[in-house]
Design a protein around this motif. Structure first.
Motif, PDB file in Angstrom:
ATOM      1  N   TRP A 147       0.844  -1.204   0.000  1.00  0.00           N
ATOM      2  CA  TRP A 147       0.000   0.000   0.000  1.00  0.00           C
ATOM      3  C   TRP A 147       0.878   1.253   0.000  1.00  0.00           C
ATOM      4  CZ3 TRP A 147      -0.536   4.271   3.064  1.00  0.00           C
ATOM      5  CH2 TRP A 147      -1.667   5.066   2.832  1.00  0.00           C
ATOM      6  N   THR A 148       1.902   1.260   0.833  1.00  0.00           N
ATOM      7  CA  THR A 148       2.796   2.416   0.909  1.00  0.00           C
ATOM      8  C   THR A 148       3.449   2.697  -0.440  1.00  0.00           C
ATOM      9  OG1 THR A 148       3.267   1.948   3.234  1.00  0.00           O
ATOM     10  CG2 THR A 148       4.814   3.376   2.066  1.00  0.00           C
ATOM     11  N   ALA A 149       3.884   1.629  -1.105  1.00  0.00           N
ATOM     12  CA  ALA A 149       4.616   1.775  -2.365  1.00  0.00           C
ATOM     13  C   ALA A 149       3.710   2.146  -3.526  1.00  0.00           C
ATOM     14  CB  ALA A 149       5.365   0.482  -2.682  1.00  0.00           C
ATOM     15  N   THR A 150       2.518   1.585  -3.578  1.00  0.00           N
ATOM     16  CA  THR A 150       1.681   1.732  -4.781  1.00  0.00           C
ATOM     17  C   THR A 150       0.480   2.646  -4.615  1.00  0.00           C
ATOM     18  OG1 THR A 150       0.320  -0.202  -4.225  1.00  0.00           O
ATOM     19  CG2 THR A 150       2.327  -0.585  -5.520  1.00  0.00           C
ATOM     20  N   VAL A 151       0.071   2.900  -3.377  1.00  0.00           N
ATOM     21  CA  VAL A 151      -1.113   3.745  -3.158  1.00  0.00           C
ATOM     22  C   VAL A 151      -0.710   5.092  -2.555  1.00  0.00           C
ATOM     23  CG1 VAL A 151      -3.368   3.932  -2.044  1.00  0.00           C
ATOM     24  CG2 VAL A 151      -2.575   1.709  -2.876  1.00  0.00           C
ATOM     25  N   GLU A 152      -0.057   5.043  -1.397  1.00  0.00           N
ATOM     26  CA  GLU A 152       0.339   6.296  -0.756  1.00  0.00           C
ATOM     27  C   GLU A 152       1.259   7.108  -1.667  1.00  0.00           C
ATOM     28  OE1 GLU A 152       1.849   7.740   3.606  1.00  0.00           O
ATOM     29  OE2 GLU A 152       2.840   5.989   2.732  1.00  0.00           O
ATOM     30  N   ASN A 153       2.163   6.446  -2.356  1.00  0.00           N
ATOM     31  CA  ASN A 153       3.097   7.129  -3.255  1.00  0.00           C
ATOM     32  C   ASN A 153       2.693   6.968  -4.722  1.00  0.00           C
ATOM     33  OD1 ASN A 153       4.853   7.937  -1.113  1.00  0.00           O
ATOM     34  ND2 ASN A 153       5.623   5.837  -1.010  1.00  0.00           N
ATOM     35  N   SER A 154       1.404   6.868  -4.950  1.00  0.00           N
ATOM     36  CA  SER A 154       0.887   6.648  -6.304  1.00  0.00           C
ATOM     37  C   SER A 154       1.126   7.854  -7.209  1.00  0.00           C
ATOM     38  CB  SER A 154      -0.615   6.356  -6.229  1.00  0.00           C
ATOM     39  OG  SER A 154      -1.210   6.428  -7.497  1.00  0.00           O
ATOM     40  N   SER A 155       1.685   7.598  -8.372  1.00  0.00           N
ATOM     41  CA  SER A 155       1.896   8.669  -9.349  1.00  0.00           C
ATOM     42  C   SER A 155       0.561   9.152  -9.905  1.00  0.00           C
ATOM     43  CB  SER A 155       2.790   8.174 -10.487  1.00  0.00           C
ATOM     44  OG  SER A 155       2.203   7.048 -11.133  1.00  0.00           O
ATOM     45  N   VAL A 156      -0.434   8.258  -9.948  1.00  0.00           N
ATOM     46  CA  VAL A 156      -1.767   8.626 -10.438  1.00  0.00           C
ATOM     47  C   VAL A 156      -2.397   9.663  -9.513  1.00  0.00           C
ATOM     48  CG1 VAL A 156      -4.099   7.797 -10.942  1.00  0.00           C
ATOM     49  CG2 VAL A 156      -2.107   6.399 -11.551  1.00  0.00           C
ATOM     50  N   LEU A 157      -2.317   9.403  -8.207  1.00  0.00           N
ATOM     51  CA  LEU A 157      -2.883  10.342  -7.236  1.00  0.00           C
ATOM     52  C   LEU A 157      -2.178  11.696  -7.329  1.00  0.00           C
ATOM     53  CD1 LEU A 157      -4.523  11.225  -4.803  1.00  0.00           C
ATOM     54  CD2 LEU A 157      -2.899  10.031  -3.324  1.00  0.00           C
ATOM     55  N   LYS A 158      -0.867  11.683  -7.368  1.00  0.00           N
ATOM     56  CA  LYS A 158      -0.120  12.942  -7.434  1.00  0.00           C
ATOM     57  C   LYS A 158      -0.471  13.727  -8.695  1.00  0.00           C
ATOM     58  CE  LYS A 158       3.800  11.251  -4.704  1.00  0.00           C
ATOM     59  NZ  LYS A 158       5.229  10.872  -4.701  1.00  0.00           N
ATOM     60  N   GLU A 159      -0.610  13.006  -9.802  1.00  0.00           N
ATOM     61  CA  GLU A 159      -0.949  13.678 -11.063  1.00  0.00           C
ATOM     62  C   GLU A 159      -2.343  14.297 -10.993  1.00  0.00           C
ATOM     63  OE1 GLU A 159      -1.388  12.635 -15.848  1.00  0.00           O
ATOM     64  OE2 GLU A 159      -1.103  11.029 -14.376  1.00  0.00           O
ATOM     65  N   GLN A 160      -3.318  13.542 -10.453  1.00  0.00           N
ATOM     66  CA  GLN A 160      -4.678  14.056 -10.348  1.00  0.00           C
ATOM     67  C   GLN A 160      -4.733  15.293  -9.451  1.00  0.00           C
ATOM     68  OE1 GLN A 160      -7.598  12.899 -11.896  1.00  0.00           O
ATOM     69  NE2 GLN A 160      -6.137  11.727 -13.101  1.00  0.00           N
ATOM     70  N   VAL A 161      -4.025  15.250  -8.341  1.00  0.00           N
ATOM     71  CA  VAL A 161      -4.022  16.373  -7.406  1.00  0.00           C
ATOM     72  C   VAL A 161      -3.377  17.601  -8.043  1.00  0.00           C
ATOM     73  CG1 VAL A 161      -3.062  17.225  -5.229  1.00  0.00           C
ATOM     74  CG2 VAL A 161      -4.096  14.950  -5.329  1.00  0.00           C
ATOM     75  N   GLU A 162      -2.258  17.407  -8.726  1.00  0.00           N
ATOM     76  CA  GLU A 162      -1.571  18.534  -9.365  1.00  0.00           C
ATOM     77  C   GLU A 162      -2.446  19.187 -10.425  1.00  0.00           C
ATOM     78  OE1 GLU A 162       2.138  17.091 -10.822  1.00  0.00           O
ATOM     79  OE2 GLU A 162       3.017  16.792  -8.824  1.00  0.00           O
ATOM     80  N   ILE A 163      -3.116  18.358 -11.229  1.00  0.00           N
ATOM     81  CA  ILE A 163      -4.002  18.901 -12.271  1.00  0.00           C
ATOM     82  C   ILE A 163      -5.120  19.710 -11.634  1.00  0.00           C
ATOM     83  CG2 ILE A 163      -5.714  18.282 -14.029  1.00  0.00           C
ATOM     84  CD1 ILE A 163      -3.959  15.858 -14.708  1.00  0.00           C
ATOM     85  N   TYR A 164      -5.719  19.151 -10.596  1.00  0.00           N
ATOM     86  CA  TYR A 164      -6.869  19.802  -9.967  1.00  0.00           C
ATOM     87  C   TYR A 164      -6.462  21.114  -9.289  1.00  0.00           C
ATOM     88  CZ  TYR A 164     -11.373  20.229  -7.670  1.00  0.00           C
ATOM     89  OH  TYR A 164     -12.595  20.683  -7.266  1.00  0.00           O
TER      90      TYR A 164
END
Length: 379
Positions: A147-164
């Motif tokens: 979870w730490t590697a793939t969810v908490e540090n998810s590139s998808v989440l970071k990208e979505q947040v940056e766009i928003y």
């Protein structure tokens, strides 16, 4: 019963954000008379008086709802089981501090015990079981390297947040900077800090005339969606792994109920003190509050039909109850389970009514019962 803490002071990270806001706005005429951030690092994340009362009243409502049940129980650690995560504000007594500190368990049990025979906070203290830091049952994401590697540090989440943030929050920050003559102008992320400062101003002192006054109705909707989107990817349907993270909790729940029904256990009630993330994991694994679309940065944030709203799912003093019923008809017994989220019955997806047969409930959980958590969480 799974309660989450009541209203609390901001986290250490939020307190630092508010200190930054105070400096940015120190020369703005509108905010010169505002009280500066009243929070110090020593107060970080501790319950406020309002939070203590919220949990006390939750305990009283629980006692009233289950008065017949509680009136027939004399407290015994072999009958009523208490568990908490290894976070000081959640246990019954905070042994890490020299001064008395109200904790979630302390306040809730005070309300529950009020008027009940032989159920006192002091009696309960010895029976509290604090789970280890790598807690697979209540603090499951801390125990899962995957979870730490793939969810908490998810590139998808970071990208979505940056766009928003770039699309929506930069406009809010620019407008506030221009209106108040803030120089240098606010960065986009400062709009989110203002939103959080607003929420704590309301929670702590009931004031809407300070930070909240800087935001328009549309701003609140945009900022609410940002927080929901972060929780959606971090703890809910934004990652397939999140839909399995609560498997150890439900494995324990099913075993405990089955053991009692089979006469192998005397435990009649379990109370577990946990976190907002726990509440979200527990609802996600069952498919509750799931929308027909993903919460991404391009989604229409104002949709009133959106089901996934953390302000409804996991606010302060949020809670989940699992009620077990043994119903007899024509000498045949059927076991039912009813789930309450924030004291309201919900229909578990796959069940027809709020009362779902125990066998159907276990069928819906499927392979999540008896899961190999360590294997699932391997990197």
């Amino acid at each position: 019963m799974i309660p989450f803490l009541g209203a609390r002071c901001p986290s250490a990270g939020d307190i630092r954000k508010f200190d930054v806001l105070d400096k940015l706005f120190e020369n703005a005429s509108l905010s010169k008379d505002w009280q500066r951030s009243p929070f110090g690092q020593s107060q970080a994340s501790l319950l406020t008086q309002r939070g203590e009362r919220e949990l006390y009243l939750l305990g009283k409502r629980s006692r009233k709802r289950y008065s017949k049940f509680w009136s027939n129980i004399t407290y015994d650690a072999n009958v009523v089981e208490f568990k908490s995560t290894q976070v000081s504000r959640y246990s019954v007594i905070d042994r890490k501090r020299t001064s008395p500190v109200r904790t979630i368990g302390d306040c809730l049990l005070h309300g529950l015990a009020h008027g009940l025979r032989d159920i006192r906070r002091d009696n309960v203290t010895a029976g509290i079981h604090t789970l280890q830091a790598s807690d697979e049952e209540l603090l499951m994401h801390h125990a899962c390297p995957l979870w730490t590697a793939t969810v908490e540090n998810s590139s998808v989440l970071k990208e979505q947040v940056e766009i928003y943030i770039h699309t929506h929050l930069s406009k809010i920050a620019r407008r506030i900077s221009n209106q108040l003559g803030i120089r240098p102008p606010l960065e986009a992320i400062h709009a989110e800090h203002i939103y959080r400062a607003c929420s704590y101003a309301v929670t702590y002192s009931g004031r809407i005339d300070t930070w909240c006054s800087l935001l328009e109705e549309e701003d609140f909707l945009k900022l609410e969606y940002l927080h929901d989107m972060i929780k959606y990817y971090g703890f809910s349907y934004g990652s397939p792994l999140n839909a399995r993270m609560a498997c150890q909790f439900y494995t324990g729940l099913v075993k405990s109920v089955d053991d009692f029904l089979d006469g192998k256990s005397s435990i009649k009630s379990m109370m577990k003190f946990a976190h907002a993330e726990t509440i979200i994991f527990l609802t996600t694994i069952l498919g509750l509050f799931k929308d027909d679309y993903p919460l991404d940065a391009d989604r229409f944030y104002r949709s009133k039909s959106r089901k996934f709203r953390t302000s409804k799912i996991a606010p302060f003093a949020s809670n989940i109850y699992f009620e077990i019923y043994n119903c007899t008809d024509n000498y045949e017994s059927t076991i039912f389970i009813q789930m309450l989220v924030n004291e309201k019955p919900v229909v578990i997806p796959g069940c027809v009514y709020t009362f779902c047969s125990w066998d159907r409930f276990k069928q819906l959980l499927g392979s999540n019962i008896g899961c190999d958590f360590d294997e699932m969480c391997k990197l």
